[in-house]
Write a protein that holds these residues in place. Sequence first.
Motif, PDB file in Angstrom:
ATOM      1  N   THR A 155     -39.141  -0.654  43.611  1.00  0.00           N
ATOM      2  CA  THR A 155     -39.281   0.459  44.548  1.00  0.00           C
ATOM      3  C   THR A 155     -38.191   1.487  44.319  1.00  0.00           C
ATOM      4  OG1 THR A 155     -37.887  -0.599  46.186  1.00  0.00           O
ATOM      5  CG2 THR A 155     -40.244  -1.084  46.305  1.00  0.00           C
ATOM      6  N   ILE A 156     -38.458   2.696  44.769  1.00  0.00           N
ATOM      7  CA  ILE A 156     -37.455   3.756  44.670  1.00  0.00           C
ATOM      8  C   ILE A 156     -36.269   3.402  45.557  1.00  0.00           C
ATOM      9  CG2 ILE A 156     -36.985   6.179  45.223  1.00  0.00           C
ATOM     10  CD1 ILE A 156     -39.859   6.777  44.416  1.00  0.00           C
ATOM     11  N   ASP A 157     -36.549   2.782  46.672  1.00  0.00           N
ATOM     12  CA  ASP A 157     -35.500   2.417  47.616  1.00  0.00           C
ATOM     13  C   ASP A 157     -34.413   1.557  46.966  1.00  0.00           C
ATOM     14  OD1 ASP A 157     -34.444   2.323  50.337  1.00  0.00           O
ATOM     15  OD2 ASP A 157     -34.979   0.189  50.242  1.00  0.00           O
ATOM     16  N   SER A 158     -34.825   0.680  46.055  1.00  0.00           N
ATOM     17  CA  SER A 158     -33.836  -0.195  45.421  1.00  0.00           C
ATOM     18  C   SER A 158     -32.940   0.563  44.453  1.00  0.00           C
ATOM     19  CB  SER A 158     -34.540  -1.338  44.691  1.00  0.00           C
ATOM     20  OG  SER A 158     -35.298  -0.824  43.615  1.00  0.00           O
ATOM     21  N   LYS A 159     -33.338   1.764  44.066  1.00  0.00           N
ATOM     22  CA  LYS A 159     -32.561   2.564  43.120  1.00  0.00           C
ATOM     23  C   LYS A 159     -31.610   3.548  43.812  1.00  0.00           C
ATOM     24  CE  LYS A 159     -35.234   1.629  39.307  1.00  0.00           C
ATOM     25  NZ  LYS A 159     -35.203   0.208  39.253  1.00  0.00           N
ATOM     26  N   LEU A 160     -31.790   3.745  45.116  1.00  0.00           N
ATOM     27  CA  LEU A 160     -30.997   4.742  45.840  1.00  0.00           C
ATOM     28  C   LEU A 160     -29.654   4.184  46.293  1.00  0.00           C
ATOM     29  CD1 LEU A 160     -33.777   6.261  48.137  1.00  0.00           C
ATOM     30  CD2 LEU A 160     -32.912   7.183  45.984  1.00  0.00           C
ATOM     31  N   SER A 161     -28.671   5.056  46.293  1.00  0.00           N
ATOM     32  CA  SER A 161     -27.362   4.670  46.817  1.00  0.00           C
ATOM     33  C   SER A 161     -27.460   4.590  48.344  1.00  0.00           C
ATOM     34  CB  SER A 161     -26.308   5.699  46.412  1.00  0.00           C
ATOM     35  OG  SER A 161     -26.535   6.920  47.091  1.00  0.00           O
ATOM     36  N   PRO A 162     -26.555   3.863  48.991  1.00  0.00           N
ATOM     37  CA  PRO A 162     -26.596   3.747  50.451  1.00  0.00           C
ATOM     38  C   PRO A 162     -26.493   5.106  51.154  1.00  0.00           C
ATOM     39  CG  PRO A 162     -25.136   2.083  49.542  1.00  0.00           C
ATOM     40  CD  PRO A 162     -25.542   2.982  48.420  1.00  0.00           C
ATOM     41  N   GLU A 163     -25.707   6.025  50.577  1.00  0.00           N
ATOM     42  CA  GLU A 163     -25.560   7.349  51.202  1.00  0.00           C
ATOM     43  C   GLU A 163     -26.881   8.112  51.183  1.00  0.00           C
ATOM     44  OE1 GLU A 163     -23.456   6.548  48.399  1.00  0.00           O
ATOM     45  OE2 GLU A 163     -22.046   5.613  49.778  1.00  0.00           O
TER      46      GLU A 163
END
Length: 174
Positions: A155-163
């Motif tokens: 998922t894209i979510d797993s690639k995003l930084s927490p910020e």
Amino acid sequence: MKDTRDVLLVDGYNMIGAWKELSALARTDLQDARDKLLVRLADYQGFSGTRVIVIFDAYRVPGLGKSFTESKVQVHFTKEKETADECIERLVGELSSRRRQIYVATSDMVEQHVIFGQGALRLSARELYIELEQNDKELGRKIKEDYQKKSTKNTIDSKLSPEVRSMFEKWRRD
């Protein structure tokens, strides 16, 4: 471009005679034993990146001396009246360069001393067998790891930084 990979020269019949399963197989089907050795060495070459050349002794077979590639592994049958040891010594001389290391897999003690003198390193039949076994385990682990990565949800979510994830969540709620 010149191939500067490290090279492993393998005395084929020496390995077949030293490895239990190949030795037993050679008693009934020598060609099958050669093929199994070449398959193992092709896997090793593919995973390690080391160029593998296998030499089979055809000293008493008139007119041989052929070379071919099987599964990207170079295979040499010695010329008439040439031993595998002589062929290995010749290849060590031809392939030596400062940018590559030559390894010779043989348990022949005399041959080991000769190749040391030419700057090559040796692997006994047992050492090569252990290295191939470790290679097989590492290859199996890598395949399993790659399979698990592909089977997990990407998922894209797993690639995003927490910020960034926090910023998107804030936008979603507004």
